[in-house]
Write an enzyme that holds these catalytic residues in place. Structure first.
Site, short mmCIF file in Angstrom:
data_model
loop_
_atom_site.label_atom_id
_atom_site.label_comp_id
_atom_site.label_asym_id
_atom_site.label_seq_id
_atom_site.Cartn_x
_atom_site.Cartn_y
_atom_site.Cartn_z
N ASN A 127 -10.24 -9.78 -5.01
CA ASN A 127 -11.15 -8.74 -4.53
C ASN A 127 -11.79 -7.97 -5.69
OD1 ASN A 127 -10.60 -9.47 -1.89
ND2 ASN A 127 -8.93 -8.00 -1.67
N ASN B 281 5.76 -4.49 11.45
CA ASN B 281 5.41 -3.15 10.95
C ASN B 281 6.55 -2.56 10.11
OD1 ASN B 281 3.61 -0.89 10.71
ND2 ASN B 281 4.83 0.22 12.24
N SER B 282 7.42 -3.42 9.56
CA SER B 282 8.49 -2.91 8.69
C SER B 282 7.87 -2.34 7.42
CB SER B 282 9.50 -4.00 8.37
OG SER B 282 8.85 -5.12 7.78
N ARG B 283 8.55 -1.37 6.81
CA ARG B 283 7.91 -0.62 5.73
C ARG B 283 8.88 -0.28 4.60
NH1 ARG B 283 2.31 1.35 6.81
NH2 ARG B 283 1.86 0.44 8.83
N GLY C 34 -5.98 -9.99 -5.58
CA GLY C 34 -6.55 -9.79 -6.92
C GLY C 34 -7.99 -10.28 -7.04
N LYS D 141 0.22 11.43 9.03
CA LYS D 141 -0.95 11.34 9.92
C LYS D 141 -1.21 12.65 10.66
CE LYS D 141 -1.08 7.06 8.76
NZ LYS D 141 -2.06 6.37 8.00
N TYR E 271 10.11 7.31 13.91
CA TYR E 271 9.42 6.34 13.07
C TYR E 271 8.14 6.85 12.41
CZ TYR E 271 8.52 1.79 11.20
OH TYR E 271 8.36 0.75 10.32
N ASP F 85 -3.22 5.74 1.08
CA ASP F 85 -3.39 5.91 2.53
C ASP F 85 -4.30 7.07 2.93
OD1 ASP F 85 -2.54 4.79 5.09
OD2 ASP F 85 -1.52 6.69 5.44
N HIS G 288 -8.64 8.66 6.10
CA HIS G 288 -7.63 7.59 6.02
C HIS G 288 -8.07 6.60 4.94
CE1 HIS G 288 -5.23 4.35 8.50
NE2 HIS G 288 -4.50 4.86 7.53
N SER H 268 -5.21 0.79 9.82
CA SER H 268 -3.81 0.55 9.52
C SER H 268 -3.54 -0.95 9.38
CB SER H 268 -2.95 1.12 10.65
OG SER H 268 -3.22 2.50 10.78
N CYS I 121 -4.60 -3.02 7.17
CA CYS I 121 -5.77 -3.82 6.82
C CYS I 121 -6.05 -3.84 5.32
CB CYS I 121 -7.00 -3.33 7.58
SG CYS I 121 -6.90 -3.70 9.33
N GLY I 122 -5.06 -3.46 4.50
CA GLY I 122 -5.21 -3.74 3.08
C GLY I 122 -5.40 -2.57 2.13
N ARG J 195 3.72 3.72 15.38
CA ARG J 195 3.08 4.89 15.97
C ARG J 195 2.76 4.63 17.43
NH1 ARG J 195 -1.60 5.13 14.70
NH2 ARG J 195 -1.78 3.50 13.15
P1 GTP Z 1 -1.24 1.10 6.56
O1 GTP Z 1 -0.14 1.50 5.66
O2 GTP Z 1 -0.79 0.71 7.92
O3 GTP Z 1 -2.34 2.11 6.64
O4 GTP Z 1 -1.81 -0.32 6.00
P2 GTP Z 1 -2.70 -0.71 4.72
O5 GTP Z 1 -4.14 -0.51 5.06
O6 GTP Z 1 -2.20 -0.04 3.51
O7 GTP Z 1 -2.48 -2.31 4.62
P3 GTP Z 1 -1.68 -3.17 3.54
O8 GTP Z 1 -2.30 -3.12 2.18
O9 GTP Z 1 -0.25 -2.82 3.61
O10 GTP Z 1 -1.91 -4.64 4.10
C1 GTP Z 1 -1.48 -5.01 5.37
C2 GTP Z 1 -1.40 -6.50 5.46
O11 GTP Z 1 -2.65 -7.09 5.10
C3 GTP Z 1 -0.36 -7.11 4.53
O12 GTP Z 1 0.36 -8.10 5.22
C4 GTP Z 1 -1.17 -7.73 3.43
O13 GTP Z 1 -0.53 -8.84 2.86
C5 GTP Z 1 -2.47 -8.09 4.11
N1 GTP Z 1 -3.60 -8.07 3.14
C6 GTP Z 1 -3.92 -7.05 2.32
N2 GTP Z 1 -4.98 -7.36 1.52
C7 GTP Z 1 -5.36 -8.61 1.88
C8 GTP Z 1 -6.41 -9.49 1.44
O14 GTP Z 1 -7.20 -9.18 0.55
N3 GTP Z 1 -6.49 -10.69 2.07
C9 GTP Z 1 -5.62 -11.06 3.05
N4 GTP Z 1 -5.78 -12.25 3.61
N5 GTP Z 1 -4.62 -10.26 3.48
C10 GTP Z 1 -4.49 -9.04 2.91
C1 SPV Z 2 -0.66 3.66 9.53
O1 SPV Z 2 -0.31 3.19 10.61
O2 SPV Z 2 -1.87 3.83 9.24
C2 SPV Z 2 0.37 3.99 8.52
C3 SPV Z 2 1.77 3.94 8.93
O3 SPV Z 2 0.03 4.33 7.40
S1 SPV Z 2 2.28 5.37 9.77
O4 SPV Z 2 2.73 6.35 8.79
O5 SPV Z 2 3.39 4.98 10.65
O6 SPV Z 2 1.20 5.92 10.54
MN MN Z 3 -2.28 4.22 7.11
#
Ligand code: GTP
Ligand code: SPV
Ligand code: MN
Length: 650
Positions: A560, A431-433, A558, A271, A262, A338, A291, A313, A315-316, A112
């Site tokens: 968590n 940021n590959s998806r 897990g 978004k 993208y 999301d 979000h 984004s 952050c998990g 983005r």
């Molecule tokens: P967007 O799709 O961008 O909104 O991201 P998201 O908030 O869904 O994040 P996602 O769950 O895809 O996690 C992003 C990264 O954080 C990945 O590389 C995960 O492996 C890492 N991650 C997620 N949960 C944890 C956790 O509990 N601990 C750690 N150390 N890393 C984590």
């Molecule tokens: C984010 O960045 O929070 C995403 C990926 O979920 S995107 O759809 O590119 O915004």
């Molecule tokens: Mn997101």
């Protein structure tokens, strides 16, 4: 035939083009398989509601495509699009899996672009709070209606020459839900069409509904910005990064996006619609567009609750939404990963739907050990973007080192040979998806498409905080919770164009996604507190705290579930919390650590250092002063005074 134009409100920028459309859509034209000499290669203009038809006609006049394709959402249509993209080199098949594909973007178009994203309102102050003099506003970008009109004209005039214009009707949310909203995306990217088919409910039935009701819809115009008639530097992934712009006009429920193919830049339901336009509709209609992931959690006693969580984004969210709990007896089910649309029902219960139909998830870090559920979801009917390719026709990314046979050869996301342990650059773009259907998730919640949504018992805020912020704390009440959301900060990630690992303010994980003035957004959140309502409890979590040697203090994923267990016990009124300056934290020994394989330094994990928090509160105060100014609700200013006093007295 009705007069299409006088019945329909014209969008601001396209008046001029609308006039042309008016002339040409006179009853005598009659050539429904053609529009001004342009072939309609699929679908029938006669089946469009007058409003949709006008919207299409206006944009045909503006963009001058060679063909029009009205999407019906069928598998046959999708197969054809995949063939076209394969021929153009946009995607390559992944024969190791079932109906999976890999797209490699132009390296200049991988995330983005927040700096090129604008909200258009008459007054700047409707879009962003007025920052302190001499300070650059960080809570969104404003554009005036006339500048938007110019930007659109400059970029879109003739931008689809030589290309096909796809008309993509879609619903955000299950079609039967009163909480859902409809959009129509016009795009010249078959990749966008195929992705929208996964991420939204897309197809013919949406057009039928619009025709039956005559309803309004959110107008979404998208172009990759490279007419096929001119010189095309990378035909596999056409884009125009230099002139990329993402525009939103809330007053008209209108989105215009140019130059990027993208993710959040081009899949306009996500978004742009579900958050930016969505939050403005939500403000008007009295609900929340956030979000947030939504998960269902059943405790060992069989009691089920739903939790929504806002993390910035990358952050998990996806990981938490699909977590495999390590605590015995717990069950997690996924509603969304999301975005949450949430509304208090007539009984005062907050209910949420996931407006999406798929997951556009971060690939790196996803593995059998971190997120087995995602691994069980993504190897069918999935469009991967910017991951690495293996010589056996599969995919690879950072995190799959131990799950990929040593003898397979790897090609990185740019298409270059890549050797494990040797090449210093990542094989997959950070940021590959994966773009994958939600219904394939083995733990998708049985109620995930329930038209009423699911009842929300708790809201979590969180971010990447390497220092100072404990694993979990509970807000004192709703107002304090709103303050906690407003004060969120997190380390920058690859999901946007930010460089380095700076700690950024990201209130409510919404900083890139606010559709209107953040101060007003806070007022809206505060206004949710009404006597007849059962307000969810609010918590802050941080899985990302690090020790002095830079290692994560908490195993995460897990594990968590141990934090969620404590949260559920708090919802049940268990006396397992103690007060601190920043909120309630677990009483000693109240976090269930039974069976945890590694030792955890709880002292460090829950430490609330006074010096750190003094600086933190100062940074929040500075941010509010500089960025929100007079738009900051009095209640939030009061909360800040309270926290400051409590931190000073620590
Ligand atoms: P967007 O799709 O961008 O909104 O991201 P998201 O908030 O869904 O994040 P996602 O769950 O895809 O996690 C992003 C990264 O954080 C990945 O590389 C995960 O492996 C890492 N991650 C997620 N949960 C944890 C956790 O509990 N601990 C750690 N150390 N890393 C984590
Ligand atoms: C984010 O960045 O929070 C995403 C990926 O979920 S995107 O759809 O590119 O915004
Ligand atoms: Mn997101």
């Amino acid at each position: 035939m009705p007069d299409l134009v006088t019945k329909t409100e014209n969008s601001g920028y396209s008046n001029e083009f609308g006039r042309v459309a008016r002339k040409l859509s006179s009853p005598n034209v009659g050539l429904f398989r053609q529009l001004r000499g342009i072939s309609v290669v699929s679908g029938d203009l006669r089946n469009l509601s007058p409003k949709v038809r006008l919207y299409v006609e206006e944009n045909v006049d503006l963009c001058k495509p060679d063909n029009i394709h009205i999407c019906d959402g069928t598998e046959e249509e999708n197969d054809n699009l995949l063939k076209i993209m394969q021929k153009q080199g946009t995607i390559i098949p992944l024969p190791k899996y079932e109906n999976c594909w890999l797209a490699r973007t132009n390296p200049a178009d991988t995330a983005r672009v927040e700096s090129k994203t604008f909200i258009c309102t008459e007054n700047k102050s409707d879009t962003i709070p007025t920052p302190k003099e001499g300070v650059k506003g960080q809570l969104g970008n404003w554009i005036s209606p006339s500048d938007m009109q110019d930007a659109v004209k400059q970029r879109f005039t003739g931008c689809m020459k030589g290309r096909t214009m796809y008309v993509v009707p879609f619903s955000m949310g299950p079609l039967t839900s009163p909480l859902s909203k409809i959009g129509v995306e016009i795009t010249d990217s078959p990749y966008v069409v195929a992705s929208m088919r996964i991420m939204t409910r897309m197809g013919r039935n949406i057009l039928d509904k619009l025709q039956a009701t005559g309803d309004e819809f959110v107008k979404c115009l998208h172009s990759v910005g490279v007419p096929a008639t001119g010189f095309v530097e990378s035909p596999e992934w056409p884009c125009d990064p230099e002139r990329t712009i993402i525009l939103h006009k809330p007053a008209q429920n209108e989105i215009v996006s140019y130059g990027s193919g993208y993710g959040g830049n081009s899949l306009l339901g996500k978004k742009c619609f579900a958050l930016r336009i969505g939050s403005t509709i939500a403000k008007r209609e009295g609900w929340l567009a956030e979000h947030m992931l939504i998960l269902g959690i059943t405790n060992p006693q069989g009691k089920k609750r739903y939790i929504a969580a806002a993390f910035p984004s990358a952050c998990g969210k996806t990981n938490l939404a699909m977590m495999t709990p390590s605590l015995p007896g717990y069950k997690i089910q996924c509603v969304g990963d999301d975005i949450a649309w949430m509304r208090f029902d007539s009984n005062g219960q907050l209910r949420a739907i996931n407006p999406e139909n798929g997951f556009f998830g971060v690939a790196p870090g996803t593995s059998r050990s971190s997120n087995p559920i995602a691994m069980d979801t993504v190897f069918r009917n999935t469009l991967f973007t910017n991951v690495a390719l293996t010589s056996d026709g599969g995919v690879y990314w950072e995190g799959l080192e131990n799950e990929t046979p040593k003898d397979v050869k790897i090609t990185d996301w740019r298409g270059q040979a890549w050797v494990r342990g040797q090449d210093k650059t990542p094989a997959a773009h950070p940021n590959s998806r994966f773009c994958t259907p939600a219904k394939q998730c083995p733990i998708i919640d049985p109620a995930w498409e329930h038209p009423d949504g699911v009842p929300i018992s708790a809201i979590l805020f969180g971010g990447r905080r390497p220092a100072g912020v404990p694993l979990v704390y509970e807000a004192r009440n709703w107002r304090h919770g709103v303050f906690v959301g407003a004060s969120m900060r997190s380390e920058a990630t690859a999901a946007a164009e930010h460089k380095g690992k700076v700690i950024m303010h990201d209130p409510f994980a919404m900083r890139p996604f606010f559709g209107y003035n953040f101060g007003k957004y806070l007022e809206h959140w505060l206004s949710m507190e009404q006597p007849s309502r059962q307000l969810p409890k609010i918590f802050h979590v941080n899985w990302f705290r690090k020790s002095n040697d830079g290692k994560f203090l908490w195993p995460g994923f897990g594990e968590n579930s141990r934090v969620l267990d404590w949260i559920l016990r708090r919802l049940d009124g268990e006396d397992c919390a103690q007060e601190t300056a920043i909120g309630y934290v677990p009483k000693s020994n109240s976090l269930n650590l039974e069976g945890l394989k590694e030792s955890v330094d709880l002292q460090q994990l829950f430490d609330i250092p006074k010096d750190f928090w003094r600086e933190e509160v100062y940074a929040i105060e500075k941010y509010f002063n500089e960025q929100v100014g007079n738009d900051l609700p009095k209640e939030i200013a009061n909360q800040l005074v309270d926290v400051k006093r409590r931190v000073d007295n620590m």
